[in-house]
Write an enzyme that holds these catalytic residues in place. Sequence first.
Site, PDB file in Angstrom:
ATOM      1  N   LEU A 195       0.832  -1.210   0.000  1.00  0.00           N
ATOM      2  CA  LEU A 195       0.000   0.000   0.000  1.00  0.00           C
ATOM      3  C   LEU A 195       0.861   1.252   0.000  1.00  0.00           C
ATOM      4  O   LEU A 195       0.524   2.259  -0.625  1.00  0.00           O
ATOM      5  CB  LEU A 195      -0.905   0.022   1.245  1.00  0.00           C
ATOM      6  CG  LEU A 195      -2.107  -0.906   1.265  1.00  0.00           C
ATOM      7  CD1 LEU A 195      -2.777  -0.818   2.635  1.00  0.00           C
ATOM      8  CD2 LEU A 195      -3.097  -0.537   0.169  1.00  0.00           C
ATOM      9  N   SER A 231       5.275   2.581   0.730  1.00  0.00           N
ATOM     10  CA  SER A 231       6.649   2.124   0.921  1.00  0.00           C
ATOM     11  C   SER A 231       7.533   3.296   1.315  1.00  0.00           C
ATOM     12  O   SER A 231       7.464   4.360   0.701  1.00  0.00           O
ATOM     13  CB  SER A 231       7.175   1.476  -0.367  1.00  0.00           C
ATOM     14  OG  SER A 231       8.507   1.047  -0.207  1.00  0.00           O
ATOM     15  N   ALA A 232       8.350   3.096   2.349  1.00  0.00           N
ATOM     16  CA  ALA A 232       9.287   4.118   2.809  1.00  0.00           C
ATOM     17  C   ALA A 232      10.654   3.467   3.000  1.00  0.00           C
ATOM     18  O   ALA A 232      10.841   2.281   2.724  1.00  0.00           O
ATOM     19  CB  ALA A 232       8.798   4.760   4.098  1.00  0.00           C
ATOM     20  N   ALA A 260      10.390   0.792   6.221  1.00  0.00           N
ATOM     21  CA  ALA A 260       9.403  -0.283   6.179  1.00  0.00           C
ATOM     22  C   ALA A 260       8.389  -0.015   5.073  1.00  0.00           C
ATOM     23  O   ALA A 260       8.355   1.071   4.481  1.00  0.00           O
ATOM     24  CB  ALA A 260       8.702  -0.394   7.531  1.00  0.00           C
ATOM     25  N   LYS A 301       2.732  -3.678   8.761  1.00  0.00           N
ATOM     26  CA  LYS A 301       3.942  -2.908   8.485  1.00  0.00           C
ATOM     27  C   LYS A 301       5.147  -3.820   8.674  1.00  0.00           C
ATOM     28  O   LYS A 301       5.307  -4.451   9.727  1.00  0.00           O
ATOM     29  CB  LYS A 301       4.027  -1.707   9.434  1.00  0.00           C
ATOM     30  CG  LYS A 301       5.110  -0.711   9.103  1.00  0.00           C
ATOM     31  CD  LYS A 301       4.988   0.533   9.976  1.00  0.00           C
ATOM     32  CE  LYS A 301       6.002   1.596   9.590  1.00  0.00           C
ATOM     33  NZ  LYS A 301       5.842   2.835  10.404  1.00  0.00           N
ATOM     34  N   ASP A 355       5.119  13.923  14.680  1.00  0.00           N
ATOM     35  CA  ASP A 355       5.313  13.951  13.230  1.00  0.00           C
ATOM     36  C   ASP A 355       3.955  14.181  12.564  1.00  0.00           C
ATOM     37  O   ASP A 355       3.534  13.435  11.680  1.00  0.00           O
ATOM     38  CB  ASP A 355       5.935  12.624  12.763  1.00  0.00           C
ATOM     39  CG  ASP A 355       6.523  12.722  11.360  1.00  0.00           C
ATOM     40  OD1 ASP A 355       6.770  13.847  10.899  1.00  0.00           O
ATOM     41  OD2 ASP A 355       6.726  11.665  10.731  1.00  0.00           O
TER      42      ASP A 355
END
Length: 551
Positions: free
Chosen positions: A131, A133-134, A137, A153, A288
Amino acid sequence: MMPVRLAPGLLRVIAVLFRYRLDDVGGGSDRMLAPLRWLRPFAGKPPSGIEGMDRGTRMRLAMTELGPIFVKAGQVLSTRRDLIPPDIADALSLLQDQVPPFPGGEARAIVERELRMPVTEAFSSFDETALASASIAQVHAATLHDGRAVVVKVLRPGIEKRIARDVNLIRALGELAQRWHPNADKIRPLDVVAEVEKMLANELDLQREGASASLLRRNFIIGDDLYVPEVHWEFTTQGVLTLERVYGVSADDIAAIDAAGIDRKRLAEKGVRLFYEQVFRDNFFHADAHPGNIWVDTARVGEPRFIALDFGIMGSLPEADQYWLAENFIALFERDYARIASLHVEAGWMPANVRLDELEAAVRTVCEPYFTRPLSQISIAELVVKLFQTARQFELTLQPQLILLQKTLLNIEGVGRTLDPDIDIWAVAHPVLKRILRERYSLRNTLKQLRRRAPQWLHTAPELPELVHAFLREGGRGTHRMVADPAELALRADDSQRTRRSMAFCLLGGVLLVCATLAFGLKPQNGGWPAAVAAVAGVLAFVVGWPRRRR
């Protein structure tokens, strides 16, 4: 001595800086890289259009090219507005931590290894297409066997080794800057590197992120302002986090929010209230809170609410800092500049020898121009940033947790003004903060705290007589030196007697307060009056026994 294996990485970083002409950004970095300018012809052709770009945009593009870990470092650096120019901080805050996903088959294998069971045993379905992507993770959709939709995750394979390698490189760059940058004492590059390391270490532990989500959910389980997805602990480990799947739109998607028929003005006010409740009521806040991590529940039209996502960066404050900050905000709302100046010194953020009248004048100089505007146009976050910058002239000691709070305040105000450009943040925040402080420091809450601490006091109570006796004996030894003036001997004897009397009254006051707490805690129905009498007597004993300065 810097390890030789880091040399290729350092040369690559320097080449990218040269390509984006970041050796000319000023602030001393041009002098720092001057000895290496002979490498500029070998750095490669600059990207097209770079001549017309501002330095912040060039810095952001360079960080993106250097890779995910440098993007993380840039995001952390964007929060340090006390150290870097505002234009660079604004540009770095736009960095997006997005990288191509790794294969879904690898994600499935990692989930099975972490959960120690086949994916089919944990989930009735698992979508191998990510779904999102970073760099740390990526997230996959799944369904539990009872039909509930979840997201899983998963940490990237081998991410720990890659982060360790890149962190070593960033630390080497920090050491170079610490040694050669002319403003290193103000920028404190090694402190920034330490913050990057800490943030990355936290994000590598998904069980920690789950615990943060669980606590935030518990804090707002009652109410209609914020929804936090539930953690499914049976399918969560250090490398895998399973959360309830939620649906909404980004807080800056105005078109979708309007299409849903949601009252944006009401929603914006809730966002401001949520910030002050998280910080000053719960002392646990989402640090954040950009629009990508704060969604709006479009299914709730009559009672709109936010949805929180991504709990890798959370903030909290020491209890003392929390109190001093709250009092500073109240003084700011009431334009009490003398109070702001004295609070900064009382909190220990500034040296005790600072002249309060000069500090008050500096605070007034910053604040007064803002109060000539309509209140709806005043940014608390912007004002706090300028106050911190001004206070640095008076040797302000600014802690990292305050910087994180400052960044969160900027994010929340940004979300609020995106939803409602005319929001009067002062009018919303002031009564909320006063209510929280009134409840937090009320007599009932004070008695509750005393009752909570009573067992610890009772545990240490038997030691008090010995401690008092030892204190008085040491004090007595100090008065037995030979003194030529008899009047001074008499004065010291009088002081010793005053000290013993003060200690006795303070000890009595402490015993009475403990008794009051026990009476109220053990028999809350029948012990009310005795507890109140004992509490009043204890306070009076403290007042009588508290040492006073001799005139």
